[in-house]
Design a protein around this motif. Structure first.
Motif, PDB file in Angstrom:
ATOM      1  N   VAL A 160      -7.420   5.435  -7.451  1.00  9.78           N
ATOM      2  CA  VAL A 160      -6.785   4.237  -6.906  1.00  9.78           C
ATOM      3  C   VAL A 160      -6.306   3.380  -8.070  1.00  9.78           C
ATOM      4  CG1 VAL A 160      -7.095   2.174  -5.503  1.00  9.78           C
ATOM      5  CG2 VAL A 160      -8.302   4.263  -4.905  1.00  9.78           C
ATOM      6  N   VAL A 177       0.874  -1.172   0.000  1.00 11.69           N
ATOM      7  CA  VAL A 177       0.000   0.000   0.000  1.00 11.69           C
ATOM      8  C   VAL A 177       0.917   1.229   0.000  1.00 11.69           C
ATOM      9  CG1 VAL A 177      -2.011   1.078   1.049  1.00 11.69           C
ATOM     10  CG2 VAL A 177      -1.615  -1.373   1.367  1.00 11.69           C
ATOM     11  N   MET A 178       1.256   1.665  -1.219  1.00  4.53           N
ATOM     12  CA  MET A 178       2.356   2.621  -1.376  1.00  4.53           C
ATOM     13  C   MET A 178       2.115   3.956  -0.692  1.00  4.53           C
ATOM     14  SD  MET A 178       2.683   0.370  -3.868  1.00  4.53           S
ATOM     15  CE  MET A 178       3.603  -0.167  -5.290  1.00  4.53           C
ATOM     16  N   ARG A 179       0.934   4.529  -0.831  1.00  5.58           N
ATOM     17  CA  ARG A 179       0.729   5.888  -0.362  1.00  5.58           C
ATOM     18  C   ARG A 179       0.928   6.021   1.142  1.00  5.58           C
ATOM     19  NH1 ARG A 179      -4.771   9.384  -0.896  1.00  5.58           N
ATOM     20  NH2 ARG A 179      -5.401   7.832   0.641  1.00  5.58           N
ATOM     21  N   VAL A 180       0.544   4.975   1.865  1.00  7.51           N
ATOM     22  CA  VAL A 180       0.690   5.042   3.322  1.00  7.51           C
ATOM     23  C   VAL A 180       1.937   4.295   3.807  1.00  7.51           C
ATOM     24  CG1 VAL A 180      -1.736   5.472   3.786  1.00  7.51           C
ATOM     25  CG2 VAL A 180      -0.930   3.111   3.604  1.00  7.51           C
ATOM     26  N   HIS A 181       2.767   3.857   2.841  1.00  8.74           N
ATOM     27  CA  HIS A 181       4.052   3.236   3.172  1.00  8.74           C
ATOM     28  C   HIS A 181       3.855   2.016   4.071  1.00  8.74           C
ATOM     29  CE1 HIS A 181       5.067   7.742   2.919  1.00  8.74           C
ATOM     30  NE2 HIS A 181       5.122   7.226   1.711  1.00  8.74           N
ATOM     31  N   ASP A 201      -1.946   1.804  -5.169  1.00  6.39           N
ATOM     32  CA  ASP A 201      -1.328   3.126  -5.195  1.00  6.39           C
ATOM     33  C   ASP A 201      -2.401   4.148  -5.566  1.00  6.39           C
ATOM     34  OD1 ASP A 201       0.644   4.990  -4.928  1.00  6.39           O
ATOM     35  OD2 ASP A 201       1.900   4.236  -6.558  1.00  6.39           O
ATOM     36  N   TRP A 202      -2.096   5.403  -5.372  1.00  6.42           N
ATOM     37  CA  TRP A 202      -3.021   6.475  -5.729  1.00  6.42           C
ATOM     38  C   TRP A 202      -2.293   7.431  -6.667  1.00  6.42           C
ATOM     39  CZ3 TRP A 202      -3.339   3.878  -1.266  1.00  6.42           C
ATOM     40  CH2 TRP A 202      -4.604   3.569  -0.749  1.00  6.42           C
ATOM     41  N   ARG A 203      -2.904   7.735  -7.800  1.00  7.65           N
ATOM     42  CA  ARG A 203      -2.324   8.723  -8.715  1.00  7.65           C
ATOM     43  C   ARG A 203      -3.435   9.639  -9.207  1.00  7.65           C
ATOM     44  NH1 ARG A 203       0.185   4.566 -12.224  1.00  7.65           N
ATOM     45  NH2 ARG A 203       0.894   3.366 -10.434  1.00  7.65           N
ATOM     46  N   ASP A 204      -3.240  10.936  -9.084  1.00  6.85           N
ATOM     47  CA  ASP A 204      -4.232  11.917  -9.528  1.00  6.85           C
ATOM     48  C   ASP A 204      -5.605  11.623  -8.927  1.00  6.85           C
ATOM     49  OD1 ASP A 204      -2.181  12.969 -11.148  1.00  6.85           O
ATOM     50  OD2 ASP A 204      -2.658  11.531 -12.725  1.00  6.85           O
ATOM     51  N   ASP A 209      -0.524  -4.549  -5.576  1.00  9.35           N
ATOM     52  CA  ASP A 209      -0.023  -3.221  -5.243  1.00  9.35           C
ATOM     53  C   ASP A 209      -1.199  -2.258  -5.297  1.00  9.35           C
ATOM     54  OD1 ASP A 209       2.446  -4.394  -5.269  1.00  9.35           O
ATOM     55  OD2 ASP A 209       3.081  -3.493  -7.172  1.00  9.35           O
TER      56      ASP A 209
END
Ligand code: ZN
Length: 189
Positions: free
Chosen positions: A181, A105-109, A175-178, A173
């Motif tokens: 999700v 969960v990339m955004r929250v590391h 992730d969040w971009r713009d 994976d």
């Protein structure tokens, strides 16, 4: 991070010599404060064909349902962490089984590591971080009220595998971009 945990002087965000990412570096004692992902350990617990779910009494996602899961502590294995969370959130004694899912969960590391598990004692309850707990048949799982994307992934893969009589390991994976999700699945093993 504003101050050094070693000497309490201010830190600044700079790329140390020989490194390639900005780090919090203490201008006084020179300590480099590395920040790395944290591990969440959890388990999908089955008993007599039903799945143990807990309704969260804490933020984030208060009032939504989840499987027992939480931050791993120093000095314990990831399996011990998963079993401890089952005890803390549902007063459940569990036997940890095979590895079910690894979710980045990339955004929250965070890295979420989920196991299969069974109850070793049919008695369970409601821990201080839960409002309710219960055993749910597959058709009764409240999907719209599941707390986290990683929880939903683990539950769905668990149920798929159970239907097919197998125990695979699944990767995703998140992730969040713009503001969107983005979910990417690795090859199951
Ligand atoms: Zn310092």
């Amino acid at each position: 991070m504003k101050f050094c945990s070693n000497c309490a002087q201010p830190v600044s965000l700079t790329i140390p010599a020989g490194d390639h990412l900005p780090r919090y570096v203490c201008g006084s004692c020179g300590t480099i404060h590395y920040q790395n992902p944290r591990i969440i350990a959890g388990c999908v617990i089955e008993h007599e064909g039903k799945i143990l779910l807990c309704k969260r009494a804490i933020e984030p996602r208060l009032g939504f349902w989840t499987i027992p899961a939480g931050f791993m502590e120093n000095g314990e294995s990831v399996q011990q962490a998963a079993a401890r969370e089952a005890m803390e959130e549902a007063l459940a004694h569990v036997r940890i089984g095979s590895l079910l899912a690894i979710v980045n969960v990339m955004r929250v590391h965070q890295v979420h590591i989920m196991f299969r598990a069974t109850l070793t004692d049919p008695a369970f309850g409601i821990g201080p971080e839960s409002l309710e707990s219960g055993l749910y048949a597959e058709e009764d799982i409240p999907w719209p009220e599941i707390a986290f994307l990683s929880t939903e992934f683990a539950l769905r893969r668990y149920l798929d595998d159970r239907r097919l009589g197998r125990e695979k390991l699944h990767f995703r994976d998140i992730d969040w971009r713009d503001g969107q999700v983005i979910m990417t699945d690795g090859h199951s093993q």
